[in-house]
Design an enzyme around this catalytic site. Sequence first.
Site, PDB file in Angstrom:
ATOM      1  N   ARG A  35       0.830  -1.208   0.000  1.00 44.34           N
ATOM      2  CA  ARG A  35       0.000   0.000   0.000  1.00 44.34           C
ATOM      3  C   ARG A  35       0.860   1.251   0.000  1.00 44.34           C
ATOM      4  O   ARG A  35       0.436   2.309  -0.464  1.00 44.34           O
ATOM      5  CB  ARG A  35      -0.949   0.020   1.203  1.00 44.34           C
ATOM      6  N   ASP A 161      -8.129  18.861 -12.160  1.00 38.02           N
ATOM      7  CA  ASP A 161      -8.323  17.622 -12.910  1.00 38.02           C
ATOM      8  C   ASP A 161      -7.944  17.910 -14.354  1.00 38.02           C
ATOM      9  O   ASP A 161      -8.641  18.636 -15.068  1.00 38.02           O
ATOM     10  CB  ASP A 161      -9.780  17.171 -12.806  1.00 38.02           C
ATOM     11  N   LYS A 186      -7.646   6.922 -18.714  1.00 44.75           N
ATOM     12  CA  LYS A 186      -8.007   7.559 -19.975  1.00 44.75           C
ATOM     13  C   LYS A 186      -6.790   7.746 -20.887  1.00 44.75           C
ATOM     14  O   LYS A 186      -6.148   6.785 -21.261  1.00 44.75           O
ATOM     15  CB  LYS A 186      -8.724   8.880 -19.689  1.00 44.75           C
TER      16      LYS A 186
END
Length: 376
Positions: A35, A161, A186
């Site tokens: 993690r 963003d 994306k």
Amino acid sequence: MVQAGRPAVTPDGPVNPPIVLSSTLHAGGEHGYMRDWNATLDAFEQALGALDGGKCTVFSSGMAAANAVFDLFPQGSAVVASQFSYTGVTVRLKELHELGRIQLRLVDITDDVAVEKAISGDGEPASWVWIETPTNPMMEICDIEATATVARHFGAYLAVDSTFMTPIRQRPLELGAHIVMHSATKGIAGHSDLLMGALVTNDSALAAKIIDRRVLLGAVPSAFDSYLALRGLRTLAVRIDKAESNAQIIAERLANHPKVSAVYYPGLGGHKNADVAKRQTDGPGFMLSFIVDGDAEDAERVCQAIKLVTYATSLGGVETLMERRRRWPSENVAVPENLIRMSVGIENPNDIWADLDQALNSTGSVNPQTQPKIGY
């Protein structure tokens, strides 16, 4: 971009970083568990961080990355956000507002005066500002540098963003933003075959808080997805160049089509804040939206009539995708029912146009669609 994140050069050593499929790490090091760190994740983080100019931390999805930032919002503080944003982000911010976690101020991010007023809050300044530019799906352009100047003046953090542009076309940290967020699913990965998000910052204190959010919230991407994302990143420049070139051609032809009433693309001269886009980006990108002359059924007919282009959500892959955004029940009601968002791919532009043109002229029936969920 091509060379970042590669292994040290050794005789007969690998050119590409290996996929390290181990969640468990030997004791004695500074990390201790996947993690916090993994060699394959680290290779991708180094490469993407170098492009954006900061320390990168990757997450299991774009929404996981966004929620890591939202987790940093002080209890009850004011947060300014774009009035048009990705559906999942809008839903989540409104949830936090309704729960009393934040005071949400939505603003037209094309209006610098309105943005400053929202941030200043008449004496109650915002703690964070979250913007998309271009916005999803209206393709609005925010002046990042001007917004960053105002945010810093009032002691607010600015997160941008930049999914639609990727660091090949827009680098918000260079313009004063504190954090840049990507849905790496994306354009960055570019092949529609993984889920991943990323946060990049050049603020060391924020970088530490971001990695803590990944450790505590647990939204860690897999080593295999990180390998694929890094492989996609290697070709980002050539993919974006081709997709952007195609998008310019398609936008110009759509603007002259009798069945299209409006086109939203920063590469068109009449686009609002096109001058800002030209100043803060290295190109208009591969995303555009257009409004079909008619109603929702007419737009749906166009989407269902396409043959080469794919009717699907998401964006940034090598294939051209498009969809009617209001098919999602949680999409902003201010988005026109007959608006179609298109992610232009790298196919031959004449093939894309031939398919789109025949779909726009289609008179076929519209098939009922299964009701989708929240929105992607």
